[in-house]
Design an enzyme around this catalytic site. Structure first.
Site, PDB file in Angstrom:
ATOM      1  N   HIS A  52      45.049  40.190  36.422  1.00 56.83           N
ATOM      2  CA  HIS A  52      46.147  40.642  35.578  1.00 56.83           C
ATOM      3  C   HIS A  52      47.439  40.569  36.385  1.00 56.83           C
ATOM      4  O   HIS A  52      47.422  40.654  37.624  1.00 56.83           O
ATOM      5  CB  HIS A  52      45.922  42.088  35.129  1.00 56.83           C
ATOM      6  CG  HIS A  52      44.830  42.251  34.131  1.00 56.83           C
ATOM      7  ND1 HIS A  52      44.704  43.382  33.354  1.00 56.83           N
ATOM      8  CD2 HIS A  52      43.799  41.435  33.772  1.00 56.83           C
ATOM      9  CE1 HIS A  52      43.652  43.264  32.565  1.00 56.83           C
ATOM     10  NE2 HIS A  52      43.084  42.090  32.812  1.00 56.83           N
ATOM     11  N   GLU A  54      49.791  42.678  36.953  1.00 60.00           N
ATOM     12  CA  GLU A  54      50.039  43.821  37.833  1.00 60.00           C
ATOM     13  C   GLU A  54      49.211  43.731  39.110  1.00 60.00           C
ATOM     14  O   GLU A  54      49.722  43.973  40.213  1.00 60.00           O
ATOM     15  CB  GLU A  54      49.683  45.144  37.126  1.00 60.00           C
ATOM     16  CG  GLU A  54      50.428  45.395  35.853  1.00 60.00           C
ATOM     17  CD  GLU A  54      49.678  44.976  34.602  1.00 60.00           C
ATOM     18  OE1 GLU A  54      49.731  45.721  33.606  1.00 60.00           O
ATOM     19  OE2 GLU A  54      49.032  43.889  34.611  1.00 60.00           O
ATOM     20  N   CYS A  82      46.581  48.419  31.545  1.00 56.51           N
ATOM     21  CA  CYS A  82      45.236  48.848  31.168  1.00 56.51           C
ATOM     22  C   CYS A  82      44.723  49.856  32.214  1.00 56.51           C
ATOM     23  O   CYS A  82      45.405  50.134  33.200  1.00 56.51           O
ATOM     24  CB  CYS A  82      44.305  47.632  31.094  1.00 56.51           C
ATOM     25  SG  CYS A  82      43.968  46.874  32.709  1.00 56.51           S
TER      26      CYS A  82
END
Length: 148
Positions: A52, A54, A82
């Site tokens: 992801h 991040e 998430c």
């Protein structure tokens, strides 16, 4: 001096992710007025469900700084993180989290499990939601509309 628009940089990362066929999420990590890491989703490209935006930005910043902690650093991301990413944000000790679009299905900050409100969360960043929300939402909606 005008403060740089870090969310605009995250939006560019999201657009680049979309161009690669990835879900368009972008992230930048900032210290002061300097971007120290930037990334977009690469889960398909890397065949890695943890890739992801991040997580990739956190890995790059930690590698660049030779540290597992990003104390005093801020994260700008186009979509609400998430649970996995919220955990990484907490473990990295990021100071602030700025995000664009809320994610009612997969988000874990203001939606879902609200990771930072859990009593087992060791570090809670300051959280600011809704930055460039319209632009971030539009990139996501366009991406998924074009896939249908």
């Amino acid at each position: 001096m005008r403060r740089p628009d870090f969310m605009a940089a995250a939006l560019k990362e999201a657009e680049a992710a979309a161009a690669r066929g990835e879900v368009p999420v972008g992230a930048v990590i900032v210290h002061g007025n300097v971007i120290v890491a930037a990334a977009g989703n690469r889960t398909r490209e890397l065949s890695d469900p943890t890739a992801h935006a991040e997580i990739l930005a956190i890995r790059e910043a930690c590698r660049n700084l030779a540290s597992e902690r990003l104390t005093g650093h801020d994260l700008y991301v186009t979509l609400e993180p998430c649970a996995m990413c919220a955990g990484a944000i907490s473990f990295a000790r990021l100071r602030r989290l700025y995000f664009g679009a809320a994610d009612e299905k997969g988000g874990a900050v203001v939606n879902g499990p609200r990771f930072f409100a859990a009593p087992t969360c060791h570090h809670v960043p300051d959280v600011y939601a809704g930055f460039a929300e319209t632009e971030a939402s539009a990139i996501l909606k366009d991406f998924f509309r074009d896939r249908r």
